[in-house]
Design an enzyme around this catalytic site. Structure first.
Site, PDB file in Angstrom:
ATOM      1  CG  PHE A  15      -1.603   1.211   1.610  1.00 53.52           C
ATOM      2  CD1 PHE A  15      -2.278   1.999   0.678  1.00 53.52           C
ATOM      3  CD2 PHE A  15      -1.587   1.615   2.942  1.00 53.52           C
ATOM      4  CE1 PHE A  15      -2.911   3.177   1.066  1.00 53.52           C
ATOM      5  CE2 PHE A  15      -2.223   2.781   3.339  1.00 53.52           C
ATOM      6  CZ  PHE A  15      -2.874   3.571   2.403  1.00 53.52           C
ATOM      7  CB  THR A  42       3.463 -11.345   1.511  1.00 55.59           C
ATOM      8  OG1 THR A  42       2.949 -10.003   1.622  1.00 55.59           O
ATOM      9  CG2 THR A  42       4.942 -11.367   1.905  1.00 55.59           C
ATOM     10  CB  THR A 139       4.015   1.889  13.081  1.00 58.05           C
ATOM     11  OG1 THR A 139       2.756   2.057  13.694  1.00 58.05           O
ATOM     12  CG2 THR A 139       4.767   0.808  13.837  1.00 58.05           C
ATOM     13  CG  ASP A 140       0.826   5.612  15.510  1.00 53.69           C
ATOM     14  OD1 ASP A 140       0.742   4.412  15.154  1.00 53.69           O
ATOM     15  OD2 ASP A 140      -0.136   6.413  15.443  1.00 53.69           O
ATOM     16  CD  GLU A 141      -0.353  -0.344  15.525  1.00 48.27           C
ATOM     17  OE1 GLU A 141      -1.162  -0.230  14.612  1.00 48.27           O
ATOM     18  OE2 GLU A 141      -0.303  -1.345  16.241  1.00 48.27           O
ATOM     19  CE1 TYR A 164       3.472  -3.743  11.710  1.00 48.60           C
ATOM     20  CE2 TYR A 164       2.176  -2.424  13.257  1.00 48.60           C
ATOM     21  CZ  TYR A 164       2.958  -2.515  12.109  1.00 48.60           C
ATOM     22  OH  TYR A 164       3.215  -1.386  11.363  1.00 48.60           O
ATOM     23  CB  SER A 165       3.694  -2.553  17.863  1.00 52.76           C
ATOM     24  OG  SER A 165       3.096  -3.207  18.941  1.00 52.76           O
ATOM     25  CE  LYS A 168       7.549  -1.236  11.140  1.00 57.05           C
ATOM     26  NZ  LYS A 168       8.134  -1.257   9.764  1.00 57.05           N
ATOM     27  CG  ASN A 193      -4.048   3.989  12.235  1.00 60.15           C
ATOM     28  OD1 ASN A 193      -3.412   4.192  13.282  1.00 60.15           O
ATOM     29  ND2 ASN A 193      -4.725   2.883  12.004  1.00 60.15           N
ATOM     30  CG  HIS A 298      -8.247  -2.766  20.354  1.00 59.80           C
ATOM     31  ND1 HIS A 298      -9.571  -2.754  19.992  1.00 59.80           N
ATOM     32  CD2 HIS A 298      -7.618  -1.942  19.484  1.00 59.80           C
ATOM     33  CE1 HIS A 298      -9.735  -1.968  18.954  1.00 59.80           C
ATOM     34  NE2 HIS A 298      -8.567  -1.454  18.629  1.00 59.80           N
TER      35      HIS A 298
HETATM   36  P1  NAD Z   1       1.427  -3.628   3.330  1.00 62.31           P
HETATM   37  O1  NAD Z   1       1.148  -4.852   4.138  1.00 62.31           O
HETATM   38  O2  NAD Z   1       0.383  -3.058   2.460  1.00 62.31           O
HETATM   39  O3  NAD Z   1       2.692  -3.898   2.375  1.00 62.31           O
HETATM   40  C1  NAD Z   1       3.829  -4.580   2.822  1.00 62.31           C
HETATM   41  C2  NAD Z   1       4.656  -4.964   1.596  1.00 62.31           C
HETATM   42  O4  NAD Z   1       5.847  -5.630   2.056  1.00 62.31           O
HETATM   43  C3  NAD Z   1       3.948  -5.953   0.655  1.00 62.31           C
HETATM   44  O5  NAD Z   1       4.127  -5.559  -0.687  1.00 62.31           O
HETATM   45  C4  NAD Z   1       4.642  -7.264   0.922  1.00 62.31           C
HETATM   46  O6  NAD Z   1       4.657  -8.149  -0.201  1.00 62.31           O
HETATM   47  C5  NAD Z   1       6.050  -6.807   1.292  1.00 62.31           C
HETATM   48  N1  NAD Z   1       6.769  -7.770   2.116  1.00 62.31           N
HETATM   49  C6  NAD Z   1       6.329  -8.411   3.222  1.00 62.31           C
HETATM   50  N2  NAD Z   1       7.297  -9.238   3.684  1.00 62.31           N
HETATM   51  C7  NAD Z   1       8.363  -9.087   2.877  1.00 62.31           C
HETATM   52  C8  NAD Z   1       9.668  -9.646   2.846  1.00 62.31           C
HETATM   53  N3  NAD Z   1      10.070 -10.549   3.754  1.00 62.31           N
HETATM   54  N4  NAD Z   1      10.519  -9.253   1.886  1.00 62.31           N
HETATM   55  C9  NAD Z   1      10.134  -8.342   0.938  1.00 62.31           C
HETATM   56  N5  NAD Z   1       8.901  -7.798   0.905  1.00 62.31           N
HETATM   57  C10 NAD Z   1       8.044  -8.160   1.871  1.00 62.31           C
HETATM   58  O7  NAD Z   1       1.964  -2.563   4.373  1.00 62.31           O
HETATM   59  P2  NAD Z   1       1.825  -0.977   4.384  1.00 62.31           P
HETATM   60  O8  NAD Z   1       0.582  -0.630   5.090  1.00 62.31           O
HETATM   61  O9  NAD Z   1       2.095  -0.467   3.049  1.00 62.31           O
HETATM   62  O10 NAD Z   1       3.033  -0.599   5.368  1.00 62.31           O
HETATM   63  C11 NAD Z   1       4.337  -0.350   4.848  1.00 62.31           C
HETATM   64  C12 NAD Z   1       5.264   0.019   5.992  1.00 62.31           C
HETATM   65  O11 NAD Z   1       4.771   1.190   6.643  1.00 62.31           O
HETATM   66  C13 NAD Z   1       5.399  -1.040   7.071  1.00 62.31           C
HETATM   67  O12 NAD Z   1       6.739  -1.063   7.493  1.00 62.31           O
HETATM   68  C14 NAD Z   1       4.497  -0.561   8.196  1.00 62.31           C
HETATM   69  O13 NAD Z   1       4.952  -0.998   9.440  1.00 62.31           O
HETATM   70  C15 NAD Z   1       4.646   0.948   8.047  1.00 62.31           C
HETATM   71  N6  NAD Z   1       3.510   1.753   8.513  1.00 62.31           N
HETATM   72  C16 NAD Z   1       2.242   1.463   8.084  1.00 62.31           C
HETATM   73  C17 NAD Z   1       1.184   2.278   8.488  1.00 62.31           C
HETATM   74  C18 NAD Z   1      -0.233   2.016   8.029  1.00 62.31           C
HETATM   75  O14 NAD Z   1      -1.139   2.663   8.525  1.00 62.31           O
HETATM   76  N7  NAD Z   1      -0.478   1.135   7.074  1.00 62.31           N
HETATM   77  C19 NAD Z   1       1.422   3.363   9.347  1.00 62.31           C
HETATM   78  C20 NAD Z   1       2.731   3.625   9.770  1.00 62.31           C
HETATM   79  C21 NAD Z   1       3.781   2.818   9.333  1.00 62.31           C
HETATM   80  O1  DAU Z   2      -0.929   3.306  13.667  1.00 52.28           O
HETATM   81  C1  DAU Z   2      -0.248   2.823  12.541  1.00 52.28           C
HETATM   82  C2  DAU Z   2      -0.688   1.405  12.254  1.00 52.28           C
HETATM   83  O2  DAU Z   2      -2.006   1.483  11.728  1.00 52.28           O
HETATM   84  C3  DAU Z   2       0.248   0.657  11.298  1.00 52.28           C
HETATM   85  O3  DAU Z   2       1.487   0.501  11.906  1.00 52.28           O
HETATM   86  C4  DAU Z   2      -0.343  -0.721  10.936  1.00 52.28           C
HETATM   87  O4  DAU Z   2       0.475  -1.345   9.957  1.00 52.28           O
HETATM   88  C5  DAU Z   2      -1.743  -0.519  10.401  1.00 52.28           C
HETATM   89  O5  DAU Z   2      -2.317  -1.793  10.144  1.00 52.28           O
HETATM   90  C6  DAU Z   2      -2.607   0.257  11.396  1.00 52.28           C
HETATM   91  O6  DAU Z   2      -2.848  -0.516  12.582  1.00 52.28           O
HETATM   92  P1  DAU Z   2      -4.278  -0.508  13.330  1.00 52.28           P
HETATM   93  O7  DAU Z   2      -4.370  -1.747  14.111  1.00 52.28           O
HETATM   94  O8  DAU Z   2      -4.512   0.783  14.009  1.00 52.28           O
HETATM   95  O9  DAU Z   2      -5.227  -0.536  12.016  1.00 52.28           O
HETATM   96  P2  DAU Z   2      -6.518  -1.380  11.639  1.00 52.28           P
HETATM   97  O10 DAU Z   2      -6.997  -0.817  10.344  1.00 52.28           O
HETATM   98  O11 DAU Z   2      -6.278  -2.853  11.729  1.00 52.28           O
HETATM   99  O12 DAU Z   2      -7.545  -0.984  12.773  1.00 52.28           O
HETATM  100  C7  DAU Z   2      -7.911   0.369  13.022  1.00 52.28           C
HETATM  101  C8  DAU Z   2      -8.846   0.386  14.227  1.00 52.28           C
HETATM  102  O13 DAU Z   2     -10.086  -0.255  13.841  1.00 52.28           O
HETATM  103  C9  DAU Z   2      -8.343  -0.395  15.417  1.00 52.28           C
HETATM  104  O14 DAU Z   2      -8.758   0.256  16.607  1.00 52.28           O
HETATM  105  C10 DAU Z   2      -9.027  -1.746  15.310  1.00 52.28           C
HETATM  106  C11 DAU Z   2     -10.363  -1.385  14.690  1.00 52.28           C
HETATM  107  N1  DAU Z   2     -10.953  -2.436  13.811  1.00 52.28           N
HETATM  108  C12 DAU Z   2     -10.167  -2.969  12.840  1.00 52.28           C
HETATM  109  C13 DAU Z   2     -10.692  -3.932  11.986  1.00 52.28           C
HETATM  110  C14 DAU Z   2      -9.816  -4.547  10.913  1.00 52.28           C
HETATM  111  C15 DAU Z   2     -12.286  -2.783  13.965  1.00 52.28           C
HETATM  112  O15 DAU Z   2     -13.001  -2.263  14.836  1.00 52.28           O
HETATM  113  N2  DAU Z   2     -12.810  -3.727  13.120  1.00 52.28           N
HETATM  114  C16 DAU Z   2     -12.054  -4.345  12.150  1.00 52.28           C
HETATM  115  O16 DAU Z   2     -12.575  -5.224  11.429  1.00 52.28           O
END
Ligand code: NAD
Ligand code: DAU
Length: 358
Positions: A15, A42, A139-141, A164-165, A168, A193, A298
């Site tokens: 993403f 993946t 991440t902030d987590e 996860y966190s 990280k 997020n 949570h």
């Molecule tokens: P995502 O799950 O959408 O994408 C992760 C990507 O990493 C995928 O393309 C996957 O194929 C690849 N990947 C996984 N394992 C791998 C490996 N061993 N080698 C090579 N590639 C691999 O994740 P995202 O939401 O795009 O998050 C990207 C980064 O940003 C992560 O490090 C996450 O911790 C961080 N982050 C995410 C958020 C959020 O809200 N989504 C917020 C803050 C930080």
């Molecule tokens: O804060 C940054 C993080 O945000 C990133 O590091 C993570 O990669 C990303 O997945 C995200 O983590 P969260 O756990 O905050 O995101 P998620 O979208 O899974 O959930 C957001 C909130 O919604 C959380 O309080 C859980 C709740 N939730 C989530 C799902 C999937 C629900 O209530 N129902 C659901 O089905």
């Protein structure tokens, strides 16, 4: 002076990583070099996220390499072949619920994979290079969970509470330890997020949009009052780009939306937008909200103080939340093929395992 001629992006088919590569190559960033995208593909990685980039720049300014960051020989070979001056490390297992049900992949990628990348950078950049940079995307987590007041600053001690966190956090500590111990030029960013186009529909916003479109229940964990700080993925990636250009080695930067929402309130807003755009009754959709059992451990509330990156690098958010949500709903409405393509057998199994019992 940073090189920024050849950037090795890990996880660029996911993403945030795919959005980052689009931003680098579509002219808005001013970047003129080439990008190597190392991604294991993946369940969360999807080459379709970069189809136009591949078509426009493949083999010229864009090179896709399928493989794991944990494969030391592969990573070493990529450093030999492409000689990147910059690593932007997005690759991770990223979904908290998956980390609760199966933590191993999170340790393998987020800890050992990060270690493997750091080792390669240390080997190939030895002797000290002021044009090189390893940027760890975090991440902030990792900061843990907040009560009703306050916000995480760069000085807040790490207190991760999910596999996860914790993974990280371990990767972050390793990255910074390579800076302090070996002099590796490292920067780190902790973001809140993200939302926007191409987010895998296991995460809250795309899951809810997709379930609404399919007439399915909308599963809200616990009392629905957990709070997240939402930022558009493009605002996040502009901040990462600024850090690559002007961030100081050894420093970390918080990035956030300054935009806190209770989950239930956000869902109500999403319902209103989706109802308006699809012509379905808002009341009818609201009736599909379903309280399900809470996520174990949570985190209650996240909030980011991003004063440092605003002051020191001149960054600010540009996308207002309402407009960003509208654009995101529009994207999912217009890209149902994308969703259907990734709703593979594996994805359906995940939905069954995670939501089957609640
Ligand atoms: P995502 O799950 O959408 O994408 C992760 C990507 O990493 C995928 O393309 C996957 O194929 C690849 N990947 C996984 N394992 C791998 C490996 N061993 N080698 C090579 N590639 C691999 O994740 P995202 O939401 O795009 O998050 C990207 C980064 O940003 C992560 O490090 C996450 O911790 C961080 N982050 C995410 C958020 C959020 O809200 N989504 C917020 C803050 C930080
Ligand atoms: O804060 C940054 C993080 O945000 C990133 O590091 C993570 O990669 C990303 O997945 C995200 O983590 P969260 O756990 O905050 O995101 P998620 O979208 O899974 O959930 C957001 C909130 O919604 C959380 O309080 C859980 C709740 N939730 C989530 C799902 C999937 C629900 O209530 N129902 C659901 O089905």
């Amino acid at each position: 002076m940073r090189g920024l001629a050849t950037i090795l992006v890990t996880g660029g088919a996911g993403f945030i990583g795919s959005n980052f590569i689009r931003y680098l190559l579509d002219g808005k960033s001013g970047f003129t070099g080439r990008v190597i995208n190392l991604d294991a593909l993946t369940y969360a990685g999807n080459p379709a996220n970069l189809a136009e980039i591949e078509a426009a720049y493949g083999g010229d300014r864009y090179f896709f390499e399928k493989g794991s960051i944990g494969d030391a020989a592969l990573v070493d070979g990529l450093f030999e072949r492409y000689r990147p001056d910059t690593v932007v490390h997005f690759a991770a297992e990223s979904h908290v619920d998956r980390s609760i049900l199966g933590p191993r992949a999170f340790i393998e990628t987020n800890v050992l994979g990060t270690f493997t990348l750091l080792e390669a950078a240390r080997k190939h950049w030895k002797g000290g290079r002021d044009d090189a940079l390893f940027h760890q995307v975090s991440t902030d987590e990792v900061y843990g969970s907040l009560g009703t007041d306050g916000a995480f600053t760069e000085e807040t001690p790490y207190n991760p509470r999910s596999p996860y966190s914790a993974g990280k956090a371990a990767g972050d500590h390793l990255a910074m330890s390579y800076h302090h111990t070996y002099g590796l030029p490292v920067t780190l960013s902790n973001c809140s997020n993200n939302y926007g186009p191409r987010q895998f529909p296991e995460k809250f916003i795309p899951l809810m949009i997709q379930n609404m479109l399919e007439g399915k229940d909308l599963p809200v964990y616990g009392d629905g009052k957990n709070i997240r700080d939402w930022i558009h993925v493009e605002d996040h990636n502009r901040a990462v780009w600024l850090v690559l250009n002007r961030g100081k080695a050894g420093e970390k930067y918080n990035i956030g939306g300054e935009n806190e929402w209770e989950n239930i309130r956000l869902l109500e807003t999403l319902i209103a937008i989706t109802a308006r755009k699809t012509g379905r009754g808002e009341r009818q959709i609201r009736e599909t909200i379903t309280r399900v059992s809470d996520r174990p451990g949570h985190d209650r509330r996240y909030a980011i103080d991003c004063g440092k990156i605003k002051r020191e690098l001149g960054w600010k958010q540009e996308i207002a939340f309402e407009a960003g949500l509208e654009q995101t709903v529009d994207w999912y409405l217009a890209n149902q093929d994308w969703v259907k393509n990734i709703q593979s057998g594996e994805y359906r199994r995940w939905i069954e395992v995670n939501y089957g019992g609640r």
